[in-house]
Design an enzyme around this catalytic site. Sequence first.
Site, PDB file in Angstrom:
ATOM      1  CE1 TYR A 202      36.975  36.072  37.586  1.00 16.85           C
ATOM      2  CE2 TYR A 202      37.781  35.359  35.436  1.00 16.85           C
ATOM      3  CZ  TYR A 202      37.268  35.057  36.682  1.00 16.85           C
ATOM      4  OH  TYR A 202      37.069  33.746  37.038  1.00 16.85           O
ATOM      5  CE  LYS A 206      39.129  34.150  39.776  1.00 20.33           C
ATOM      6  NZ  LYS A 206      38.823  33.449  41.039  1.00 20.33           N
TER       7      LYS A 206
END
Length: 327
Positions: A202, A206
């Site tokens: 994750y 990002k």
Amino acid sequence: MDRLSTPFTQGFAAIGLLYVSVKLFSFVRVLLSLFVLPGASLSKFGRKGTWAVVTGASDGIGKEYALQLASKGYNIVLVSRTASKLETLASEISTKYGSVQTKTLAMDFAQNRDQDFEALKKLVSDLDVSILINNVGLSHEMPVPFVQTPEREMKDIITINCMGTLRVTQLVAPGMVSRKRGLILTMASFGGILPTPLLATYSGSKAFLQQWSTALGSELQPHGVHVQLVQSYLVTSAMSKIKRASATIPTPKQFVRAALGKIGRSGGAQGIAFTSTPYWSHGIMHWALLTFTGTMNEVVAEQNRTMHEGIRKRALRKAERGGKKVN
């Protein structure tokens, strides 16, 4: 020796004073950006009655973007996975804002199906889309070491956060370029600013969005299209699994109000092109991270690792009590 020490002492003092002055000026800019200076009006990118496309629109921040943009008179294209939730939201918008039109498209971004993107392309091809909210995203079910991350979860995070965002933008941006106006907001995360152990996939996804948005912003700026990556810490949502708001954890309504009110303002993201950290406490936190942890990534990563190991242990205990098998 004393004769030599005076110029050196004065020189170091001058350097120290300059450093403190620069940091103080930067902090004043943050405060002005967060609390005083208004953002650009949305009408700059498209008048009322034009369309906004919102991905991940059925819950949380995405739903709030849809509602607040509808309240400002924009028609809304709602895109998310669950058709029933989209229809419920479309009905809510129609009830509250009778003149606002809505269109819905249920698609599972994790599947990355060409036919879904073709359907979206057909849906928006004749619309004057002035705003795109890239909100669709996925995090880990719970903090997990990378070597234990299920392959399906890893693929879904990258497919949704990266490929889904890229493909939607590639469909919508050409129309904005041709009209020489438009606004593209992409939701980011502090997990992309600093390495976040146990959320490694994750965090990497990002970080990718940060670099991509900055590059895209430079490409589209000459065509009148404004790109802005919207950074945030935690917000109460299904993804964060946090239900209680606080000074540092706003509700989606509070966060979106800040984001739409600070278009073109950097907030706490001083010096990072095409990026904003609009919510006041997040902005101050971001500024502090940029100012004081530039050479402390290892320390911050260690703190993040310890925090997420604790979260994982609690989640595993909860799953065991519920008889749920987890990795």
